[in-house]
Design a protein around this motif. Structure first.
Motif, PDB file in Angstrom:
ATOM      1  N   LEU A 103     100.015   8.019 -43.221  1.00 35.86           N
ATOM      2  CA  LEU A 103     100.091   9.106 -44.190  1.00 35.86           C
ATOM      3  C   LEU A 103      99.786   8.598 -45.601  1.00 35.86           C
ATOM      4  N   PHE A 104     100.366   7.469 -45.977  1.00 33.74           N
ATOM      5  CA  PHE A 104     100.102   6.897 -47.298  1.00 33.74           C
ATOM      6  C   PHE A 104      98.620   6.541 -47.445  1.00 33.74           C
ATOM      7  N   LEU A 105      98.028   5.981 -46.389  1.00 30.24           N
ATOM      8  CA  LEU A 105      96.611   5.630 -46.440  1.00 30.24           C
ATOM      9  C   LEU A 105      95.754   6.872 -46.645  1.00 30.24           C
ATOM     10  N   LYS A 106      96.088   7.948 -45.938  1.00 25.05           N
ATOM     11  CA  LYS A 106      95.309   9.174 -46.030  1.00 25.05           C
ATOM     12  C   LYS A 106      95.387   9.766 -47.438  1.00 25.05           C
ATOM     13  N   LEU A 107      96.564   9.638 -48.066  1.00 28.25           N
ATOM     14  CA  LEU A 107      96.745  10.208 -49.394  1.00 28.25           C
ATOM     15  C   LEU A 107      96.084   9.375 -50.488  1.00 28.25           C
ATOM     16  N   LEU A 108      96.030   8.048 -50.296  1.00 27.05           N
ATOM     17  CA  LEU A 108      95.579   7.160 -51.364  1.00 27.05           C
ATOM     18  C   LEU A 108      94.147   6.668 -51.218  1.00 27.05           C
ATOM     19  N   SER A 109      93.563   6.817 -50.036  1.00 22.86           N
ATOM     20  CA  SER A 109      92.205   6.292 -49.842  1.00 22.86           C
ATOM     21  C   SER A 109      91.415   7.205 -48.913  1.00 22.86           C
ATOM     22  N   PRO A 110      90.229   7.629 -49.345  1.00 23.33           N
ATOM     23  CA  PRO A 110      89.407   8.459 -48.445  1.00 23.33           C
ATOM     24  C   PRO A 110      88.889   7.625 -47.280  1.00 23.33           C
ATOM     25  N   GLY A 111      88.649   8.290 -46.175  1.00 26.63           N
ATOM     26  CA  GLY A 111      88.122   7.589 -45.020  1.00 26.63           C
ATOM     27  C   GLY A 111      89.107   7.585 -43.870  1.00 26.63           C
ATOM     28  N   PRO A 112      88.719   7.017 -42.736  1.00 21.86           N
ATOM     29  CA  PRO A 112      89.591   7.000 -41.555  1.00 21.86           C
ATOM     30  C   PRO A 112      90.843   6.154 -41.788  1.00 21.86           C
ATOM     31  N   VAL A 113      91.896   6.504 -41.084  1.00 18.91           N
ATOM     32  CA  VAL A 113      93.159   5.768 -41.198  1.00 18.91           C
ATOM     33  C   VAL A 113      93.089   4.453 -40.446  1.00 18.91           C
TER      34      VAL A 113
END
Length: 508
Positions: A333-343
């Motif tokens: 979830l944090f990755l999705k919010l802070l960086s565009p692209g696949p998790v």
């Protein structure tokens, strides 16, 4: 006698060859008195270390009984049973037999014993004692003890004493209590390797205080801070106060080495043979008509060991994966919010026998990571040397700020690989599955050795050097693991992995 100055090319990478530093008047020549008078290596330290480790074991074992009893009480509503606490005084005394078995197995203080060997002896001793306690309860007491309490106590007794032992050794080493003085004969490549290993692993309890060598170029110098105190013929001067000597002269003429060993007046002499490139654990000496033979147990060739390793992977990986699913979801979830692209990030990696599989991990880098790396190395040419040695950069522009750094520091990005452990593409412990460009930097022979085992989620390199180890260190540590593999070594690495990951040491 050796006269040529040894090359430093064989030194472990990243370490200074400080034997080039002349001591001169600043460091007087070390003699037998000054070698043994060092406050950290007095003989009384052995007694104090023994009592400290024994006390740690007693606390761990009684805590195991308390936790085992408490756990059974916790499940009482679901599994009702009447308990008489006074009945367990006998069990409290019975578990105290375990330290006696530890003593008979030379675990107090266990100087010079490899941690994996210590773990093996501890687990075997605990298993035997608890088997006898169960037999006593069945045959003599008529099932007076709850089997649930005995089994839960045994489970904690397998886990807590080795953990408390490692903690005790760590504090004793830091306090300067752990260890006995050791005289090292030989300051060449092999001697330096042994010296560095002993200094980096004070828990082994072997503290080098002086080095003897016939190479005149080493006279009045220090190697890793330990003084060269004379020639080989001067060894008897140290025998009054030092009991252990290590002969690290594998290149010495056989007849002369035999005469040297026979003349050494030390109660314990460790001889390093000229047998480089073979395993050093699980080797048994054999008397073959007066000739010394070494029986080497090649554990990786035993099918039962493969089955045991696979069972251990499944028993540990399944619960870990289920418990980590909420954490993986939170990180995603944090990755999705802070960086565009696949998790998630997938990349082909080589498994056992070179078979490729698609390795999965949480993405910690920007989607255009390769382009960022090329631009960074072009802008900072000096970083190319570090990249060629480590295949990592301390200031890596590819890593997503904050969240990527945190995931990598605590190895959270690798949690999805527990699925690969379950499917059999990876094991919990083994050499890491490197990218193709990383593998190509290794010699062909070593790549073949790595391909003979299943890659791991963690390994000896991760718990010993992690990101601070270059490709030479990786080759040394992975080779050691493969040649010396055993379930006990795997368990030891798993215990150390927990400590390294929690502290976030050496990762970037």
């Amino acid at each position: 006698m050796h006269t040529a100055r040894p090359s430093h090319a064989g030194l472990p990478p990243g370490q200074p060859a400080d034997s080039d530093l002349s001591l001169g008047d600043a460091f007087p020549r070390l003699d037998a008195e000054s070698a043994s008078a060092h406050p950290q290596v007095r003989a009384s330290g052995r007694v104090r270390a023994t009592w400290a480790i024994l006390l740690a074991d007693l606390v761990a074992l009684e805590l195991s009984l308390f936790l085992g009893y408490s756990l059974r009480i916790f499940f009482l509503p679901w599994f009702p049973q009447e308990f008489q606490p006074q009945h367990y005084k006998g069990l409290a005394l019975g578990v105290l037999v375990i330290p006696l078995v530890y003593f008979l197995l030379d675990l107090y203080p266990g100087y010079g014993m490899n941690p994996a060997e210590r773990l093996r002896k501890r687990v075997q001793a605990t298993f035997v004692v608890f088997s006898l306690l169960l037999a006593w309860d069945y045959l003599v007491q008529g099932h007076q003890w709850s089997r649930g309490i005995v089994l839960c106590t045994g489970l904690f007794a397998f886990l807590l004493p080795p953990l408390f032992d490692e903690i005790a050794r760590h504090f004793l080493s830091n306090a300067g209590i752990m260890g006995i003085p050791v005289l090292l004969l030989g300051g060449g490549k092999t001697g330096r390797h042994i010296l560095r290993h002993l200094l980096e692993n004070p828990g082994l309890g072997l503290r080098p205080v002086a080095i003897l060598d016939d190479d005149l170029a080493l006279e009045e110098t220090r190697i890793y801070g330990v003084p060269v105190a004379g020639t080989l013929d001067e060894a008897p001067r140290f025998s009054r106060t030092i009991e252990t000597a290590i002969v690290a002269l594998p290149g010495m003429e056989e007849g002369r080495q035999s005469r040297l060993i026979q003349k050494l007046p030390f109660s314990h002499v460790i001889v390093v043979p000229n047998l480089q490139g073979i395993q050093s654990l699980w080797v048994t000496p054999r008397d073959l008509g007066g000739i010394l033979g070494l029986e080497v147990n090649k554990n990786l060739l035993m099918q039962s060991n493969h089955t045991m390793k696979r069972c251990m992977d499944l028993v540990i990986a399944w619960p870990l994966l289920l418990l980590s699913l909420p954490l993986i979801a939170l990180c995603a979830l944090f990755l999705k919010l802070l960086s565009p692209g696949p998790v998630f990030f997938r990349q082909p990696r080589a498994g056992k026998s070179g078979r490729l599989f698609s390795m999965l991990k949480l993405r910690t880098m920007h989607p255009n990571a390769e382009q960022l790396l090329r631009e960074h190395l072009a802008r900072f040419p000096d970083e190319q040397t570090s990249w060629a040695r480590f295949f990592k950069l301390k200031s890596d522009p590819r890593i997503i700020p904050f969240v990527g750094s945190v995931l990598r520091r605590f190895s959270l990005d690798e949690l999805p690989q527990l699925w690969h452990v379950i499917t059999g593409h990876m094991s919990l412990v083994g050499p890491r599955p490197f990218p193709a460009y990383h593998l190509d930097a290794f010699p062909t022979e070593f790549r073949g050795l790595r391909a003979s085992v299943t890659p791991g989620l963690t390994g000896l390199w991760q718990v010993s050097a992690r990101s601070d180890g270059d490709i030479d260190v990786q080759e040394i540590l992975d080779s050691y693991y493969i040649r010396n593999w055993s379930p006990w070594l795997d368990l030891h690495i798993l215990i150390r992995t927990f400590r390294v990951v929690v502290l976030g040491r050496g990762a970037y």
